[in-house]
Design a protein around this motif. Structure first.
Motif, PDB file in Angstrom:
ATOM      1  N   GLY A 156       0.784  -1.223   0.000  1.00 21.13           N
ATOM      2  CA  GLY A 156       0.000   0.000   0.000  1.00 21.13           C
ATOM      3  C   GLY A 156       0.815   1.271   0.000  1.00 21.13           C
ATOM      4  N   GLN A 157       2.131   1.168  -0.160  1.00 23.22           N
ATOM      5  CA  GLN A 157       2.981   2.358  -0.169  1.00 23.22           C
ATOM      6  C   GLN A 157       2.885   3.059  -1.534  1.00 23.22           C
ATOM      7  OE1 GLN A 157       4.771   3.530   2.445  1.00 23.22           O
ATOM      8  NE2 GLN A 157       3.826   1.896   3.652  1.00 23.22           N
ATOM      9  N   PRO A 158       2.930   4.384  -1.542  1.00 21.19           N
ATOM     10  CA  PRO A 158       2.897   5.097  -2.832  1.00 21.19           C
ATOM     11  C   PRO A 158       4.126   4.740  -3.653  1.00 21.19           C
ATOM     12  CG  PRO A 158       3.448   6.595  -1.031  1.00 21.19           C
ATOM     13  CD  PRO A 158       3.013   5.315  -0.409  1.00 21.19           C
ATOM     14  N   SER A 159       3.942   4.545  -4.956  1.00 20.67           N
ATOM     15  CA  SER A 159       5.051   4.137  -5.814  1.00 20.67           C
ATOM     16  C   SER A 159       5.991   5.311  -6.066  1.00 20.67           C
ATOM     17  CB  SER A 159       4.530   3.607  -7.144  1.00 20.67           C
ATOM     18  OG  SER A 159       3.803   4.610  -7.821  1.00 20.67           O
ATOM     19  N   LYS A 160       7.272   4.994  -6.209  1.00 20.74           N
ATOM     20  CA  LYS A 160       8.275   6.003  -6.504  1.00 20.74           C
ATOM     21  C   LYS A 160       8.485   6.094  -8.011  1.00 20.74           C
ATOM     22  CE  LYS A 160      11.143   5.561  -2.344  1.00 20.74           C
ATOM     23  NZ  LYS A 160      12.532   5.303  -1.863  1.00 20.74           N
ATOM     24  N   LEU A 161       8.909   7.260  -8.460  1.00 18.19           N
ATOM     25  CA  LEU A 161       9.299   7.413  -9.850  1.00 18.19           C
ATOM     26  C   LEU A 161      10.718   6.883 -10.013  1.00 18.19           C
ATOM     27  CD1 LEU A 161       8.029  11.037 -10.596  1.00 18.19           C
ATOM     28  CD2 LEU A 161       6.946   8.876 -11.252  1.00 18.19           C
ATOM     29  N   LEU A 162      10.996   6.340 -11.179  1.00 12.75           N
ATOM     30  CA  LEU A 162      12.336   5.856 -11.502  1.00 12.75           C
ATOM     31  C   LEU A 162      12.864   6.686 -12.662  1.00 12.75           C
ATOM     32  CD1 LEU A 162      14.689   3.819 -11.368  1.00 12.75           C
ATOM     33  CD2 LEU A 162      13.370   2.338 -12.906  1.00 12.75           C
ATOM     34  N   TYR A 163      14.058   7.233 -12.485  1.00 14.12           N
ATOM     35  CA  TYR A 163      14.688   8.051 -13.525  1.00 14.12           C
ATOM     36  C   TYR A 163      15.880   7.292 -14.093  1.00 14.12           C
ATOM     37  CZ  TYR A 163      11.996  11.658 -11.118  1.00 14.12           C
ATOM     38  OH  TYR A 163      10.985  12.379 -10.538  1.00 14.12           O
ATOM     39  N   VAL A 164      15.906   7.114 -15.402  1.00 15.04           N
ATOM     40  CA  VAL A 164      17.022   6.446 -16.069  1.00 15.04           C
ATOM     41  C   VAL A 164      17.771   7.506 -16.874  1.00 15.04           C
ATOM     42  CG1 VAL A 164      17.694   4.654 -17.710  1.00 15.04           C
ATOM     43  CG2 VAL A 164      15.766   4.262 -16.163  1.00 15.04           C
ATOM     44  N   MET A 165      19.069   7.651 -16.569  1.00 17.87           N
ATOM     45  CA  MET A 165      19.837   8.757 -17.117  1.00 17.87           C
ATOM     46  C   MET A 165      21.110   8.284 -17.812  1.00 17.87           C
ATOM     47  SD  MET A 165      19.416  11.418 -13.893  1.00 17.87           S
ATOM     48  CE  MET A 165      19.907  12.863 -14.858  1.00 17.87           C
ATOM     49  N   HIS A 166      21.548   9.084 -18.783  1.00 20.74           N
ATOM     50  CA  HIS A 166      22.794   8.821 -19.508  1.00 20.74           C
ATOM     51  C   HIS A 166      23.602  10.107 -19.593  1.00 20.74           C
ATOM     52  CE1 HIS A 166      19.709   6.044 -21.096  1.00 20.74           C
ATOM     53  NE2 HIS A 166      20.688   5.159 -21.135  1.00 20.74           N
ATOM     54  N   HIS A 167      24.926   9.962 -19.619  1.00 22.45           N
ATOM     55  CA  HIS A 167      25.828  11.101 -19.758  1.00 22.45           C
ATOM     56  C   HIS A 167      26.917  10.693 -20.744  1.00 22.45           C
ATOM     57  CE1 HIS A 167      28.392  14.480 -19.011  1.00 22.45           C
ATOM     58  NE2 HIS A 167      27.793  14.863 -17.899  1.00 22.45           N
ATOM     59  N   SER A 168      27.201  11.565 -21.708  1.00 31.04           N
ATOM     60  CA  SER A 168      28.195  11.237 -22.737  1.00 31.04           C
ATOM     61  C   SER A 168      29.598  11.049 -22.160  1.00 31.04           C
ATOM     62  CB  SER A 168      28.222  12.345 -23.805  1.00 31.04           C
ATOM     63  OG  SER A 168      28.421  13.620 -23.220  1.00 31.04           O
ATOM     64  N   GLU A 169      29.846  11.556 -20.953  1.00 33.53           N
ATOM     65  CA  GLU A 169      31.150  11.368 -20.322  1.00 33.53           C
ATOM     66  C   GLU A 169      31.335   9.930 -19.832  1.00 33.53           C
ATOM     67  OE1 GLU A 169      33.840  13.728 -19.799  1.00 33.53           O
ATOM     68  OE2 GLU A 169      32.690  14.747 -21.350  1.00 33.53           O
ATOM     69  N   THR A 170      30.232   9.233 -19.620  1.00 28.00           N
ATOM     70  CA  THR A 170      30.288   7.823 -19.192  1.00 28.00           C
ATOM     71  C   THR A 170      29.447   6.998 -20.169  1.00 28.00           C
ATOM     72  OG1 THR A 170      28.433   8.221 -17.661  1.00 28.00           O
ATOM     73  CG2 THR A 170      30.663   8.359 -16.750  1.00 28.00           C
ATOM     74  N   PRO A 171      29.903   6.848 -21.414  1.00 31.65           N
ATOM     75  CA  PRO A 171      29.092   6.238 -22.478  1.00 31.65           C
ATOM     76  C   PRO A 171      28.745   4.763 -22.266  1.00 31.65           C
ATOM     77  CG  PRO A 171      31.359   6.515 -23.204  1.00 31.65           C
ATOM     78  CD  PRO A 171      31.233   7.250 -21.904  1.00 31.65           C
ATOM     79  N   LEU A 172      29.497   4.056 -21.443  1.00 25.43           N
ATOM     80  CA  LEU A 172      29.233   2.637 -21.225  1.00 25.43           C
ATOM     81  C   LEU A 172      28.364   2.390 -19.996  1.00 25.43           C
ATOM     82  CD1 LEU A 172      32.757   1.119 -22.023  1.00 25.43           C
ATOM     83  CD2 LEU A 172      30.795   1.425 -23.556  1.00 25.43           C
TER      84      LEU A 172
END
Length: 212
Positions: free
Chosen positions: A54-70
């Motif tokens: 019954g806990q409110p769901s969290k948002l999930l953020y998926v991020m990329h940065h060209s400095e760490t391409p892998l």
């Protein structure tokens, strides 16, 4: 990766986003900074399809940065955070029964990458739904990994081209223990971008901000 500060720079009065970006480029070049290609940072938002206990769901953020391409970074709202390889995006597609992509919420920043002595500076136009929403500036001091040891130097350098728009010490650093060797890492940088992108999502579209 050294100590990195990410901040949002307001659009200059009477100027467009692009004109303000060009103004920042000119100031950096006058200092002697050399352009070294481009960079990008992006952020996709996912909603959990169900919640446990019954806990409110969290948002999930998926991020990329060209400095760490892998690498791909996944940040739950309020934590925890994790660093994975680039195939994490494929995993998110397979997990679509648990996480739904929030269409139209993708935010990204793209722009020029400059080097000045031990500093890397990235000036980006922040866009959402093909509209310019603001300007991001990322400053990295490559010669140090301990924020408390170099913040005054970073602040002085940022004042040389940002003027009065220099930010305070980022919250991700102020919460680190003092007197201990707690180096900065890429997650500190992405947390700052996530905070900036969250502010941008709440802003109104700037006049004449269509990106082509």
């Amino acid at each position: 990766m050294g100590v990195t500060c990410v901040c949002q720079v307001p659009v200059a009065e009477g100027k467009s986003v692009q004109q303000t970006v060009e103004q920042l480029h000119k100031r950096l070049e006058q200092l002697g900074a050399v352009k070294q290609g481009s960079f990008f940072v992006d952020c996709e938002t996912y909603h959990a399809t169900g919640s446990a206990s019954g806990q409110p769901s969290k948002l999930l953020y998926v991020m990329h940065h060209s400095e760490t391409p892998l690498s791909c970074l996944a940040l739950f709202e309020g934590g925890p955070f994790l660093t994975a390889d680039a195939n994490f995006d494929v995993l998110m597609v397979k997990l679509k029964s648990h996480f739904q992509n929030a269409k139209g919420h993708k935010v990204e920043s793209r722009g020029a990458r400059y080097r000045y002595c031990d500093f890397l500076v990235k000036v980006g136009t922040v866009t959402m739904s093909s509209s310019a929403r603001g300007i991001s500036v990322e400053v990295e001091y490559c010669a140090c990994v301990v924020p408390g040891d170099c913040w005054n130097l970073m602040k002085e350098f940022m004042q040389s081209f940002l003027g009065s728009n220099v930010p305070e010490l980022p919250a991700v650093f102020s919460g680190k223990p003092e007197g201990l060797f707690v180096p900065a890492d890429c997650m500190d940088t992405m947390c700052q971008y996530l905070e900036l992108f969250s502010k941008v999502r709440k802003q109104q579209v700037l006049p004449g901000s269509s990106v082509r």
